[in-house]
Design a protein around this motif. Structure first.
Motif, short mmCIF file in Angstrom:
data_model
loop_
_atom_site.label_atom_id
_atom_site.label_comp_id
_atom_site.label_asym_id
_atom_site.label_seq_id
_atom_site.Cartn_x
_atom_site.Cartn_y
_atom_site.Cartn_z
N ASP A 77 -8.99 5.18 12.68
CA ASP A 77 -8.95 4.87 11.25
C ASP A 77 -7.86 3.87 10.87
OD1 ASP A 77 -9.47 8.34 11.04
OD2 ASP A 77 -10.98 6.79 10.82
N ASP A 88 -6.22 -0.54 7.80
CA ASP A 88 -4.90 -0.87 7.28
C ASP A 88 -4.25 -1.99 8.07
OD1 ASP A 88 -2.07 1.08 6.26
OD2 ASP A 88 -3.56 0.03 5.06
N TYR A 122 5.75 8.04 11.33
CA TYR A 122 4.84 7.12 10.71
C TYR A 122 5.59 6.01 9.99
CZ TYR A 122 1.17 5.37 7.81
OH TYR A 122 0.29 4.55 7.18
N TYR A 179 8.70 3.23 -0.62
CA TYR A 179 7.27 3.01 -0.74
C TYR A 179 6.59 4.01 -1.65
CZ TYR A 179 6.77 -0.88 2.41
OH TYR A 179 6.83 -2.12 2.98
N THR A 186 -1.44 0.27 -2.25
CA THR A 186 -1.72 1.24 -1.19
C THR A 186 -1.42 0.67 0.18
OG1 THR A 186 -3.98 0.50 -1.22
CG2 THR A 186 -3.49 2.55 -2.36
N SER A 187 -1.41 -0.64 0.29
CA SER A 187 -1.20 -1.22 1.60
C SER A 187 0.27 -1.16 1.96
CB SER A 187 -1.67 -2.67 1.60
OG SER A 187 -1.30 -3.27 2.81
N ARG A 188 0.54 -0.90 3.22
CA ARG A 188 1.93 -0.77 3.62
C ARG A 188 2.62 -2.11 3.71
NH1 ARG A 188 2.32 1.20 8.88
NH2 ARG A 188 0.09 1.17 9.13
N ALA A 238 -2.49 9.59 8.59
CA ALA A 238 -1.78 8.51 9.28
C ALA A 238 -2.77 7.59 9.97
CB ALA A 238 -0.82 9.08 10.30
N ARG A 248 -5.61 6.75 8.77
CA ARG A 248 -6.35 5.93 7.82
C ARG A 248 -5.46 5.23 6.83
NH1 ARG A 248 -12.07 5.55 5.50
NH2 ARG A 248 -13.19 6.34 7.28
N GLY A 249 -4.19 5.33 7.02
CA GLY A 249 -3.32 4.77 5.99
C GLY A 249 -2.83 5.90 5.12
N VAL A 250 -1.59 6.22 5.29
CA VAL A 250 -1.05 7.34 4.52
C VAL A 250 -1.06 6.99 3.04
CG1 VAL A 250 1.06 8.58 4.01
CG2 VAL A 250 0.39 8.22 6.35
N LYS A 251 -1.64 7.86 2.26
CA LYS A 251 -1.67 7.62 0.83
C LYS A 251 -0.24 7.68 0.32
CE LYS A 251 -5.10 10.74 0.13
NZ LYS A 251 -5.92 11.63 -0.69
#
Lengths: 347, 280, 265
Positions: A212, A216, B115, C28, C34-36, C222, C224-227
């Motif tokens: 996933d 990103d 992370y 953050y 939403t993008s890191r 993690a 999928r992109g941590v919200k």
């Protein structure tokens, strides 16, 4: 002693809270739903609970193989599971799936005919499709020269360290098999060995094997080329205009994720109500808005925003689809796929 | 103490048998039986699962994991010993605050902190963006062994520092004074007096870091990009993805043996047999 | 002094290393994107969304409940076991202790999957109970580890004196032993609680049926992109821990003051 009493009472209170949460909902039916991660607009769960007074216990899993291991061990009982074509086929073959009572699912009428009788459920009596898509390559137009159209891009040494592959055996093995011109469902071990060698050769070029995280990473320009599902690609393209997606000319995979009810389900009709709810036009549109995957819903497709409708990733042409192949269940031979993939990773 | 109070320990004895001993026996059982059948009556005993492991492919996995764990332990020691020393020589008033500040990050979720490193180390992450601003090229800091070691050192540093600090703080300063009085300079005092006395703490620290480092699966997976298999990720893969519990169990048993072996080797240096009790 | 400066510099570097990820998490949590990779402006909306996020609320609930329950039960069982073990003869004591330390020594992965195999072999459903039992299993050894040294360093003679003066063993236990070892008990509870709150691997292998904890949710995210809502949550948790530590520090310095002034607390 007093302190002990206080501590004990706190424990008792929490025990009641912990197990009592289900007590307070004794009058409400609870269905256990298992789905891929980030694959539903969670507001829909709340909406369903309020409208139908049925509680939804929602659990997620990363890959179909994970799901299979969990479900097969019999340790957990689900009323509804959403997973991919070949995995459903496997479970149907193992008598694990209950036929659906379509009287409870009137919204089924909106499902596109093309998706009703697919190889994994030829009579269309066990499943209702959820989302579908293709497997292809997402790349950054500013980094990659020209207009690539082949699997070779993933093996291009010019882009070493910029390539992402998936930690999903059938998908990564599938890419290698297709590059070699073989079927994704081959049971010829020598072909698999060839694919394995190809993947091992590719290893030094690969930045990471992820699932996933790809979306990103591509949005953030961490990598420039990725093996990816169309839905993820469309979502990434929405956030980063430099990205483009294609289904390689050598052919690729078309996949369908669908909903089914396992035989261990305790509340079949409530699960069917949930299926019906998800298959309504409003729910589907809300879901598309969050998940960005291609839809099987005829009416929803017409109301989808034009940038999605025009996106070949979201809405591939027939010509693209002609060169795709669906994953089939390979029965016990899957073990060989697992072994090959573990050996690729272990190198 | 009352002899009757011995009975207090019996319930836990039962618990341990059920929840500690029995599970491990079951894992062992899985490792020596074959996949063909899961019925108790038709168990087939075999050493195949262990034989499978001796393929160079899997031996490499172990070597890789041990290598990485050793490197991480080394850095933890090199970075952590001075920290422990400095804290132990800080005056008492400040010491508690410093200790608390040092331990505080451990209270934040480990996964999240790992992370967060991805944001820092990534290609467009903080470090590389900073370097780029200065006109310097980016370094590949993520999805490789460097990232994994950074992640391990970050997560396990407190485990190295705390045991060493505990021993150093209990150390009899008069011995150090005596050494100075007898004419030794700082370097000699350190090498001949302080370090040897702190050895039990160092051993504790090494064990406390090496063990989780060798078996770690989250850090290699998140920060290493899953490019290679380590023992931890191999086991998780075998159990939760491939579903080959028999082979997975044999790998698990082998890993347990490696850890127990390294512990007994290291414990030879720890004459005091303080063990884990030396931690707190 | 140069030496002091070097010490301070070194410690500062170490602290920067330790707190860098935490700073990233906190910053953050205010990022309006939403993008890191990108900074989209300052916002508090993730904190607001936190209140309505289903996954996170469920996870937080289970995390705290399991941690509190497991830590409490482990502390009680562990303390009594330690007291019992104290009176054991050498051989049985060594066996018990070695067995006890297995979960400490064993990698999480092995403990986790061993327990999973246990539950499945017993045909038990994976869920709240299985997760709780697992937590208790790995918490108790640490409680015993924390309490036992306190028992060893306790002055036996006081207990003997109490018994000589006519106290029943239970009374001696309540009024003398337990207060003596109370620091160890509290330490044990805190360690157990921290371990349970933060646990990932063992919970991952032994839970199911929608029961989850923060670490598992974060792990799934993690990928999928941590919200950013998780960032918001961790910032709040950090704040809570800081306040807690501040209060404890205040309380212990107040106690010190009062001790110095010869008063009661």
């Amino acid at each position: 002693m007093k302190k002990l009493a206080i501590v004990l009472s706190i424990i008792l209170i929490f025990t009641f809270l912990g197990t009592g949460c289900s007590n307070s909902n004794q009058d409400r039916v609870t269905i256990n739903v298992l789905n891929y991660g980030e694959y539903i607009e969670t507001d829909l769960l709340d909406e369903f609970e309020e409208t139908y007074n049925i509680r939804v216990n929602y659990e997620i899993y990363p890959t179909p193989e994970d799901m299979y291991t969990r479900v097969n061990s019999g340790a957990t009982e689900y009323d509804l599971i959403i997973t991919s074509d070949y995995m459903i086929e496997r479970l149907i073959n193992q008598d694990f799936v209950l036929p659906l009572d379509f009287d409870n699912i009137p919204n089924y009428q909106f499902i596109d005919d093309d998706f009703r009788t697919l190889p994994y459920d030829p009579e269309g009596k066990y499943t209702v499709p959820y989302f579908w898509g293709t497997l292809g390559i997402l790349y950054n137009t500013e980094v990659v020269e020209g207009t690539p159209d082949s699997w070779d891009l993933l093996w291009d040494e010019q882009y070493s360290g910029e390539i992402l592959m998936m930690d999903s055996q059938r998908d990564s093995l599938g890419a290698a098999l297709k590059k070699l011109g073989y079927s994704l469902n081959t049971t010829d071990e020598s072909q698999l060995e060839e694919a394995k060698q190809l993947l091992i050769q590719q290893k030094p070029l690969v930045l990471a094997y992820v699932v996933d995280e790809v979306r990103d990473m591509m949005i953030g320009d961490e990598a420039s080329i990725a093996l990816l599902w169309s839905g993820e690609a469309v979502a990434a393209m929405g956030d980063n205009e430099k990205l483009n997606y294609y289904v390689p000319k050598e052919g690729s995979n078309i996949w369908v994720d669908a909903m089914f009810i396992p035989k261990t389900a305790k509340h079949k009709s409530e699960a069917e109500q949930f299926i019906n709810f998800l298959t309504s036009k409003e729910s589907t549109l809300a879901n598309i808005d969050y998940v960005w995957y291609s839809t099987v819903h005829t009416e929803a497709l017409e109301e989808v925003e034009s940038f999605l409708f025009d996106n070949p990733g979201f809405n591939p042409s027939d010509e693209t689809l002609d060169r795709t192949e669906m994953f089939r269940d390979l029965g016990d031979f899957l073990q060989t796929y697992y072994r090959i993939w573990t050996e690729v990773l272990a190198h | 103490m009352n002899k009757r109070q011995k009975f207090f320990a019996y319930p836990y004895g039962l618990w341990m048998t059920l929840f500690i001993l029995l599970p491990i026996l079951l894992v062992f059982l899985y490792s020596i039986t074959s996949k063909d059948t899961n019925q108790i009556k038709t168990l087939r005993f075999t050493l195949d699962n262990y034989r499978k492991f001796f393929d160079p492919l899997y031996i490499n996995v172990i070597i890789r994991s041990i290598n990485l764990a050793l490197i991480s332990t080394f850095f933890c020691l090199v970075i952590g010993y001075p920290v422990a020393y400095i804290i132990s020589t800080t005056n008492l008033k400040k010491r508690n605050t410093v200790l608390l500040l040092f331990i505080l990050p451990m209270w934040m979720n480990m996964l999240l902190r790992t992370y967060a490193w991805m944001t820092i180390l990534g290609n467009n992450g903080l470090i590389n963006s900073f370097l780029n601003m200065l006109g310097l090229p980016s370094f590949r800091l993520l999805y490789n062994n460097t990232a994994i070691v950074i992640g391990m050192v970050y997560n396990f540093l407190p485990f190295m520092v705390l045991p060493i600090y505990t021993v150093l703080s209990k150390m009899d300063m008069k011995l150090v004074e005596a050494s100075h009085d007898l004419g030794a300079d700082h370097k000699t005092t350190f090498l001949r007096v302080i370090f040897p006395l702190s050895l039990p703490g160092v051993i504790s620290g090494i064990i406390m870091v090496f063990m989780p480092a060798v078996s770690s699966f989250v850090i290699p997976r998140l920060l290493g990009g899953n490019r290679s298999l380590y023992i931890g990720t191999l086991i998780e893969n075998l159990f939760l993805v491939t579903g080959d519990w028999h082979f997975g169990s044999s790998v698990a048993i082998i890993m347990m043996l490696i850890i127990l072996a390294s512990m007994s080797i290291l414990n030879r240096f720890d004459v005091d047999k303080e063990g884990g009790a030396g931690l707190w | 002094m140069v030496k002091d400066r070097i010490k301070k510099l070194y410690m500062s570097l170490v602290f920067v290393f330790l707190y860098a990820p935490i700073a990233v998490l906190v910053i953050y949590s205010f990022n309006d994107s939403t993008s890191r990779g990108t900074w989209g402006g300052f916002t508090l909306r993730w904190y607001a969304e936190l209140l309505s996020d289903r996954d996170i609320k469920t996870a937080l609930y289970y995390t705290v409940v399991v941690a509190l329950l497991a830590a409490s039960i482990s502390t009680i069982v562990g303390t009594f076991t330690a007291i019992g073990l104290y009176s054991f003869n050498k051989m049985p004591k060594a066996i018990m202790l070695n067995l006890n330390y297995l979960p400490v020594v064993n990698p999480d992965v092995v403990t986790g999957l061993a327990l999973m195999i246990l539950y499945l072999s017993a045909n038990m459903r994976l869920g709240f109970l299985s997760m709780l039992l697992s937590h208790i299993t790995f918490d108790i050894p640490y409680v015993i580890l924390a309490v036992l040294p306190k028992l060893k360093s306790m002055n036996k003679h006081i207990t003997e004196a109490a018994l000589d003066l006519g106290a029943t063993p239970m009374y001696a236990l309540r009024k003398i032993v337990i207060p003596e070892i109370m620091p160890g008990i509290i330490t044990g509870f805190l360690i157990a609680f921290t371990l349970s709150i933060d646990d990932f691997v063992i919970s991952f292998f032994t839970t199911g049926s929608g029961v989850t904890n923060l670490s598992i949710v974060i792990y799934s995210m993690a990928r999928r992109g941590v919200k950013p809502t998780i960032n918001a949550l961790s910032t709040l948790m950090l704040g809570a821990v800081l306040i807690l530590l501040f209060l404890i520090n205040k309380r212990s310095s107040l106690i010190d003051e009062q001790k110095n002034n010869g008063g009661f607390i």
